[in-house]
Design an enzyme around this catalytic site. Structure first.
Site, PDB file in Angstrom:
ATOM      1  N   LYS A   1      26.430  -4.450  -2.316  1.00 31.24           N
ATOM      2  CA  LYS A   1      27.898  -4.387  -2.386  1.00 31.24           C
ATOM      3  C   LYS A   1      28.495  -3.695  -1.163  1.00 31.24           C
ATOM      4  O   LYS A   1      29.682  -3.452  -1.104  1.00 31.24           O
ATOM      5  CB  LYS A   1      28.324  -3.614  -3.642  1.00 31.24           C
ATOM      6  CG  LYS A   1      27.822  -4.199  -4.942  1.00 31.24           C
ATOM      7  CD  LYS A   1      28.129  -3.239  -6.089  1.00 31.24           C
ATOM      8  CE  LYS A   1      27.428  -3.672  -7.364  1.00 31.24           C
ATOM      9  NZ  LYS A   1      27.465  -2.615  -8.389  1.00 31.24           N
TER      10      LYS A   1
ATOM     11  N   ARG B   1       0.799  -1.227   0.000  1.00 34.17           N
ATOM     12  CA  ARG B   1       0.000   0.000   0.000  1.00 34.17           C
ATOM     13  C   ARG B   1       0.837   1.284   0.000  1.00 34.17           C
ATOM     14  O   ARG B   1       0.562   2.203  -0.768  1.00 34.17           O
ATOM     15  CB  ARG B   1      -0.936   0.018   1.224  1.00 34.17           C
ATOM     16  CG  ARG B   1      -2.237  -0.680   1.010  1.00 34.17           C
ATOM     17  CD  ARG B   1      -2.758  -1.227   2.303  1.00 34.17           C
ATOM     18  NE  ARG B   1      -1.844  -2.245   2.792  1.00 34.17           N
ATOM     19  CZ  ARG B   1      -1.855  -3.517   2.367  1.00 34.17           C
ATOM     20  NH1 ARG B   1      -2.749  -3.900   1.493  1.00 34.17           N
ATOM     21  NH2 ARG B   1      -0.985  -4.394   2.813  1.00 34.17           N
ATOM     22  N   THR B   2       1.828   1.338   0.878  1.00 30.75           N
ATOM     23  CA  THR B   2       2.568   2.603   0.984  1.00 30.75           C
ATOM     24  C   THR B   2       3.275   2.918  -0.328  1.00 30.75           C
ATOM     25  O   THR B   2       3.195   4.025  -0.855  1.00 30.75           O
ATOM     26  CB  THR B   2       3.573   2.527   2.146  1.00 30.75           C
ATOM     27  OG1 THR B   2       2.871   2.157   3.330  1.00 30.75           O
ATOM     28  CG2 THR B   2       4.255   3.857   2.374  1.00 30.75           C
TER      29      THR B   2
ATOM     30  N   HIS C   1       5.901   6.095  11.197  1.00 34.58           N
ATOM     31  CA  HIS C   1       5.288   5.972   9.883  1.00 34.58           C
ATOM     32  C   HIS C   1       4.318   7.147   9.750  1.00 34.58           C
ATOM     33  O   HIS C   1       3.101   6.973   9.798  1.00 34.58           O
ATOM     34  CB  HIS C   1       4.560   4.624   9.804  1.00 34.58           C
ATOM     35  CG  HIS C   1       4.217   4.189   8.411  1.00 34.58           C
ATOM     36  ND1 HIS C   1       4.357   5.016   7.313  1.00 34.58           N
ATOM     37  CD2 HIS C   1       3.735   3.019   7.941  1.00 34.58           C
ATOM     38  CE1 HIS C   1       3.965   4.355   6.235  1.00 34.58           C
ATOM     39  NE2 HIS C   1       3.587   3.142   6.586  1.00 34.58           N
TER      40      HIS C   1
ATOM     41  N   ARG D   1      11.603   3.845   2.749  1.00 31.75           N
ATOM     42  CA  ARG D   1      11.221   2.852   3.775  1.00 31.75           C
ATOM     43  C   ARG D   1      12.466   2.030   4.078  1.00 31.75           C
ATOM     44  O   ARG D   1      13.177   1.591   3.170  1.00 31.75           O
ATOM     45  CB  ARG D   1      10.104   1.934   3.300  1.00 31.75           C
ATOM     46  CG  ARG D   1       9.942   0.758   4.279  1.00 31.75           C
ATOM     47  CD  ARG D   1       8.701  -0.027   4.088  1.00 31.75           C
ATOM     48  NE  ARG D   1       7.539   0.724   4.520  1.00 31.75           N
ATOM     49  CZ  ARG D   1       6.324   0.197   4.597  1.00 31.75           C
ATOM     50  NH1 ARG D   1       6.121  -1.054   4.265  1.00 31.75           N
ATOM     51  NH2 ARG D   1       5.309   0.933   5.008  1.00 31.75           N
TER      52      ARG D   1
END
Lengths: 309, 158
Positions: free
Chosen positions: A86, A57-58, A135, A107
């Site tokens: 890496k 959703r986000t 959030h 995120r």
């Protein structure tokens, strides 16, 4: 507050009047979010969508929001295909995204990642969830949902249920609801109680949350029931998870004595904590809540770029 | 009576210093952490004396004496984190010429690491640890990055 160029890291960085500005502006975005009206205000702007953790959703709602405003999106949803593999630091990845775009949405699985990113980027950074931390955009869409459905947030009796220890959405929401003077009840297994920092933040706003492990003590009187998933991925060990998984499951029988206009919210994804039989009841608001992520994120993208509708 | 018995026995645990800084009333047991926070002594520089678990009027305490170096107030204030009752005495020619209590700064960096193992500041990123002071009276701080309040910062001194 002047939102242009502002990082959106934690809801605690915003006052109630700042939040009201965002909610009001998001209302204006609804017809554009539904595709009923059309705008090109972010034409020529590029958003970096950096998702170091899974999201449905986000990520999709941010991308939809940027596309609805005619901006472009670059980024990744799988960090194993990036230079992080890496050994590149987050700071260097952010420097690159900063060079390639006008807004960065991040995120990350580590707490504080977005605040660190903001130190290395000129472009505004929007926190799309940092570990078990914050959030803020989920919080804003939750507030938008309550405001839209209940017409006001002040004085609402809100029950936050489930994993309150690791659930970042409830950390942000508890603080924000305190700003509005909502009555809060925290319901969780003892091992998943709300962290003391969040309880302190509520108390500093004059709200004294009621904590219990028994939902039946508070559900009959609630205006909003906010359910969260017990998140397997946040537990340090499987044994602790197995002790609490399935602690709560909302089904029709549990709703026999609730207020007629109780709304049930959930940041999704859900697993077993809300039975599918609830979906067809007027109490279920979680899918509408998920849609609200689009107008709220459109409002934020517009505000932080300073290009207004 | 023997010669030994005639001697007045009140040994001075650390000799007086002519010039320098005396940090007094350090929470008992924390003197070495105080030195670590202050980054003293540097190799081959001034002399430092430490007394631990000294009986004072208000109970046991630690004392640190740094010879020939006057520590600046802002330099020393960060020890309030683990020694909130400490006092700083500047000594010139055996006399106390300045005296003040430590006070926590609004923010400090690089002294302690965050206790949250999943905080971004603990993962090799090019940043120093950073803490915001929430309460200067009863020391209360939170990590700038993850916003967590540590239970006991003295265990996290770098």
């Amino acid at each position: 507050m002047d939102f242009k160029g502002k990082d959106i890291i934690s809801i605690t960085d915003f006052s109630k009047s700042d939040i009201n500005v965002i909610i009001k502006y998001a209302q204006k975005m609804v017809p554009y979010a539904k595709g009923k009206e059309y705008t090109r205000i972010l034409d020529g702007k590029v958003l970096s969508s950096l998702f170091f953790e899974p999201s449905t959703r986000t990520r999709l709602s941010f991308e939809s929001a940027m596309n609805r405003l005619c901006g472009r999106v670059i980024g990744f949803a799988d960090p194993t295909a990036t230079s992080q593999k890496k050994g590149e630091t987050l700071a260097d990845t952010i420097r690159m995204a900063d060079a390639y775009s006008d807004i960065i949405v991040l995120r990350h699985h580590l707490e504080g990642a977005a605040r660190l990113a903001a130190e290395f980027a000129e472009a505004p950074v929007i926190n799309a969830g940092d570990g078990t931390g914050r959030h803020p955009t989920q919080c804003l869409l939750d507030l938008f949902t309550i405001q839209t459905e209940k017409k006001h947030i002040e004085g609402q009796k809100v029950v936050l249920l489930g994993d309150l220890k690791y659930g970042r959405t409830v950390h942000s929401l508890a603080y924000a609801l305190s700003l509005y003077g909502a009555e809060l009840a925290f319901v969780s297994p003892k091992s998943l109680q709300m962290p003391k920092e969040v309880v302190n933040e509520c108390k500093e706003q004059g709200v004294n949350p009621f904590s219990t492990s028994k939902l039946e003590k508070v559900i009959h009187d609630a205006d909003v029931l906010y359910v969260t998933r017990i998140q397997r991925e946040r537990f340090p060990d499987a044994e602790e998870y197995s002790r609490v998984v399935g602690s709560y499951q909302i089904n029709k029988a549990m709703l026999s004595n609730v207020k007629e206009d109780l709304i049930i919210m959930h940041p999704l994804p859900r697993v077993t904590e809300i039975s599918p039989e609830i979906d067809a009841t007027p109490h279920a608001l979680y899918f509408k809540q998920a849609f609200n992520g689009v107008p709220v994120r459109m409002a934020l993208l517009s505000l932080v770029t300073g290009v207004m509708l | 009576m023997s010669n030994v018995e005639k001697v007045s026995i009140k040994p001075m645990k650390i000799p007086r210093i002519k010039n320098g800084t005396v940090i007094d009333h350090i929470t008992s047991g924390n003197a070495l952490k105080v030195l670590r926070i202050l980054g003293i002594p540097k190799q081959n520089t001034y002399t430092v004396s430490v007394a631990m678990n000294v009986q004072g009027k208000l109970g046991k305490k630690d004392i640190v004496k740094v010879e020939n170096r006057e520590l600046a107030r802002e330099e020393v204030d960060k020890i309030a984190l683990i020694a909130p009752k400490a006092t700083i005495n500047i000594i010139r020619d055996y006399q106390v010429t300045e005296k003040h209590k430590v006070e926590l700064p609004d923010e400090f960096r690089g002294i302690a690491c965050c206790q949250n193992p999943t905080c971004i500041s603990n993962t090799g990123e090019p940043v120093q640890s950073r803490f915001i002071v929430l309460d200067k009276e009863i020391p209360r701080i939170k990590c700038y990055y993850c916003q967590r309040e540590p239970d006991d910062i003295s265990d996290r001194i770098i």
